[in-house]
Design a protein around this motif. Sequence first.
Motif, PDB file in Angstrom:
ATOM      1  N   LEU A   1       0.896  -0.944  -0.140  1.00  0.00           N
ATOM      2  CA  LEU A   1      -0.082  -0.061  -0.191  1.00  0.00           C
ATOM      3  C   LEU A   1       0.921   1.081  -0.051  1.00  0.00           C
ATOM      4  N   ASP A   2       0.441   2.125  -0.254  1.00  0.00           N
ATOM      5  CA  ASP A   2       1.235   3.416  -0.238  1.00  0.00           C
ATOM      6  C   ASP A   2       1.134   4.486   1.039  1.00  0.00           C
ATOM      7  N   ASN A   3       0.317   4.108   1.858  1.00  0.00           N
ATOM      8  CA  ASN A   3       0.598   5.064   3.224  1.00  0.00           C
ATOM      9  C   ASN A   3       0.167   4.203   4.310  1.00  0.00           C
ATOM     10  N   ILE A   4       0.541   4.672   5.415  1.00  0.00           N
ATOM     11  CA  ILE A   4       0.179   3.942   6.741  1.00  0.00           C
ATOM     12  C   ILE A   4      -1.319   3.793   7.109  1.00  0.00           C
ATOM     13  N   ASP A   5      -1.834   4.839   6.788  1.00  0.00           N
ATOM     14  CA  ASP A   5      -3.100   4.690   7.272  1.00  0.00           C
ATOM     15  C   ASP A   5      -4.132   3.699   6.323  1.00  0.00           C
ATOM     16  N   ALA A   6      -3.593   3.551   5.369  1.00  0.00           N
ATOM     17  CA  ALA A   6      -4.195   2.268   4.382  1.00  0.00           C
ATOM     18  C   ALA A   6      -3.758   1.011   5.081  1.00  0.00           C
ATOM     19  N   ALA A   7      -2.610   0.839   5.530  1.00  0.00           N
ATOM     20  CA  ALA A   7      -1.998  -0.332   6.019  1.00  0.00           C
ATOM     21  C   ALA A   7      -2.850  -0.830   7.432  1.00  0.00           C
ATOM     22  N   LYS A   8      -2.771   0.372   8.161  1.00  0.00           N
ATOM     23  CA  LYS A   8      -3.697   0.223   9.443  1.00  0.00           C
ATOM     24  C   LYS A   8      -5.189  -0.461   9.262  1.00  0.00           C
ATOM     25  N   LYS A   9      -5.984   0.271   8.452  1.00  0.00           N
ATOM     26  CA  LYS A   9      -7.097  -0.247   7.812  1.00  0.00           C
ATOM     27  C   LYS A   9      -7.115  -1.761   7.425  1.00  0.00           C
ATOM     28  N   MET A  10      -6.028  -2.104   6.847  1.00  0.00           N
ATOM     29  CA  MET A  10      -6.246  -3.507   6.114  1.00  0.00           C
ATOM     30  C   MET A  10      -5.915  -4.353   7.351  1.00  0.00           C
ATOM     31  N   VAL A  11      -4.856  -4.086   8.167  1.00  0.00           N
ATOM     32  CA  VAL A  11      -4.994  -4.880   9.207  1.00  0.00           C
ATOM     33  C   VAL A  11      -6.022  -5.183  10.202  1.00  0.00           C
ATOM     34  N   GLN A  12      -6.568  -3.884  10.466  1.00  0.00           N
ATOM     35  CA  GLN A  12      -7.980  -3.804  11.205  1.00  0.00           C
ATOM     36  C   GLN A  12      -9.114  -4.861  10.671  1.00  0.00           C
ATOM     37  N   GLN A  13      -9.042  -4.663   9.208  1.00  0.00           N
ATOM     38  CA  GLN A  13     -10.204  -5.613   8.631  1.00  0.00           C
ATOM     39  C   GLN A  13      -9.566  -7.004   8.471  1.00  0.00           C
ATOM     40  N   GLY A  14      -8.627  -7.401   9.029  1.00  0.00           N
ATOM     41  CA  GLY A  14      -8.145  -8.807   9.115  1.00  0.00           C
ATOM     42  C   GLY A  14      -7.519  -9.184   7.912  1.00  0.00           C
ATOM     43  N   PHE A  15      -6.852  -8.435   6.870  1.00  0.00           N
ATOM     44  CA  PHE A  15      -6.154  -8.797   5.473  1.00  0.00           C
ATOM     45  C   PHE A  15      -4.752  -8.986   5.859  1.00  0.00           C
ATOM     46  N   GLY A  16      -4.443  -9.061   7.152  1.00  0.00           N
ATOM     47  CA  GLY A  16      -2.917  -9.370   7.281  1.00  0.00           C
ATOM     48  C   GLY A  16      -2.320  -8.587   8.479  1.00  0.00           C
ATOM     49  N   VAL A  17      -0.932  -8.700   8.729  1.00  0.00           N
ATOM     50  CA  VAL A  17      -0.278  -8.110   9.756  1.00  0.00           C
ATOM     51  C   VAL A  17       0.790  -7.230   9.184  1.00  0.00           C
ATOM     52  N   ALA A  18       1.364  -6.261  10.123  1.00  0.00           N
ATOM     53  CA  ALA A  18       2.184  -5.090   9.592  1.00  0.00           C
ATOM     54  C   ALA A  18       3.008  -4.888  10.527  1.00  0.00           C
ATOM     55  N   LEU A  19       4.423  -4.334  10.337  1.00  0.00           N
ATOM     56  CA  LEU A  19       5.252  -3.621  11.097  1.00  0.00           C
ATOM     57  C   LEU A  19       5.160  -2.124  10.976  1.00  0.00           C
ATOM     58  N   ILE A  20       4.875  -1.657  11.978  1.00  0.00           N
ATOM     59  CA  ILE A  20       4.189  -0.100  11.982  1.00  0.00           C
ATOM     60  C   ILE A  20       4.866   0.795  12.829  1.00  0.00           C
ATOM     61  N   PRO A  21       5.320   1.946  12.752  1.00  0.00           N
ATOM     62  CA  PRO A  21       5.739   2.687  13.676  1.00  0.00           C
ATOM     63  C   PRO A  21       5.027   2.951  15.164  1.00  0.00           C
ATOM     64  N   TYR A  22       5.184   2.777  16.229  1.00  0.00           N
ATOM     65  CA  TYR A  22       4.457   2.787  17.518  1.00  0.00           C
ATOM     66  C   TYR A  22       3.504   3.998  17.279  1.00  0.00           C
ATOM     67  N   THR A  23       3.945   5.258  17.008  1.00  0.00           N
ATOM     68  CA  THR A  23       3.461   6.310  17.361  1.00  0.00           C
ATOM     69  C   THR A  23       2.547   6.581  16.055  1.00  0.00           C
ATOM     70  N   ALA A  24       2.241   5.599  15.020  1.00  0.00           N
ATOM     71  CA  ALA A  24       1.304   5.465  14.309  1.00  0.00           C
ATOM     72  C   ALA A  24       0.017   4.888  14.544  1.00  0.00           C
ATOM     73  N   VAL A  25       0.347   3.868  15.399  1.00  0.00           N
ATOM     74  CA  VAL A  25      -0.887   2.956  15.908  1.00  0.00           C
ATOM     75  C   VAL A  25      -1.304   3.389  17.335  1.00  0.00           C
ATOM     76  N   ALA A  26      -0.639   4.210  18.050  1.00  0.00           N
ATOM     77  CA  ALA A  26      -0.812   4.317  19.501  1.00  0.00           C
ATOM     78  C   ALA A  26      -2.111   4.341  19.859  1.00  0.00           C
TER      79      ALA A  26
END
Length: 323
Positions: A220-245
């Motif tokens: 994906l091209d941005n962190i927010d999209a990656a977070k949404k995909m993980v929340q919807q159960g499409f996978g797992v991700a390594l993301i900066p803590y400040t972005a998912v706090a």
Amino acid sequence: MLLAQLEAFVEVARTRKVSRAADALYVTQPALTARLQRLEAELDTKLFVRTPRGMKLTEAGDAFLPHAVKALDSLADGRRIVNAFERGGAGRLALGAAPAISTYVLPGILKRFATSHPRVTVSVRTGHSEEVLELVLREQADIGLVRELRHPDIVSTPLYEDRIILVVEPGHRFAGRTRIRLDDISREQLVLFDRTSSYSELTNAVFRSAGVRPEGVMELDNIDAAKKMVQQGFGVALIPYTAVAEELDAGLLQRVEIEDAEPLRRQIVAVRRRDRTTAGGAAESFLATLREMQPELSRSWPAPPRGGAPPAPPTAQGLAEPR
């Protein structure tokens, strides 16, 4: 027409006494009279007439008075603005910031800064750390907020260390475990974001160092999209803590420790041109705000998952330097 002449004219008009005006301006009566005479000579008219009750404005003097007062007020305003610029209380501030910092950290900093410096106009440009560094070097940004970079022409102020963590949605099979191995992750859909940044390089370096290849990757091209995909159960991700706090606090995502990989960290710094570090103004005031908030920013270190061991103390080193 000199400032001292206008001040003498306005003060005599106010007090109607040369002696009182001279005392108010801390000059002698002859000196003040000389200023009035030079002003009248320049205007080629009489501004006062002497009366038993003191100095009285002529018609010309009465017409000129509001303009003189306005000129002095305008100069006083100008002086206050200059002083405010020197103190950093007014002016313009151009910032550059890496995307994750601009989105998740900078808003809180700017809120604090704007509260104490409401007359400073702030503009923000977002780009990868190397791009922000170039903005600073070309003087298109006064200060850049980036991952730690080295350049002979910049000075860096350490702000905080951000950790890259593994996140899953609460219903994921990893959610009930406090620790997993890289090999476990390799069998999951791995969500990557911003392929042009070094976040992807960092993530790939983790697996390469362990000799593990993920079986499925979603880019994906941005962190927010990656977070949404993980929340919807499409996978797992390594993301900066400040972005998912916020998502972690709200229970929308869950953090899982990786037991066979070194903690991934990046040092976040504020950079400024070396030849601009002695200047005052809004930039120095913003740096002062950053220094004031540094303990608060540093405390944003994630607590370990329930039942897990505490994370190792932060260091400035990592497997790679994400943008």
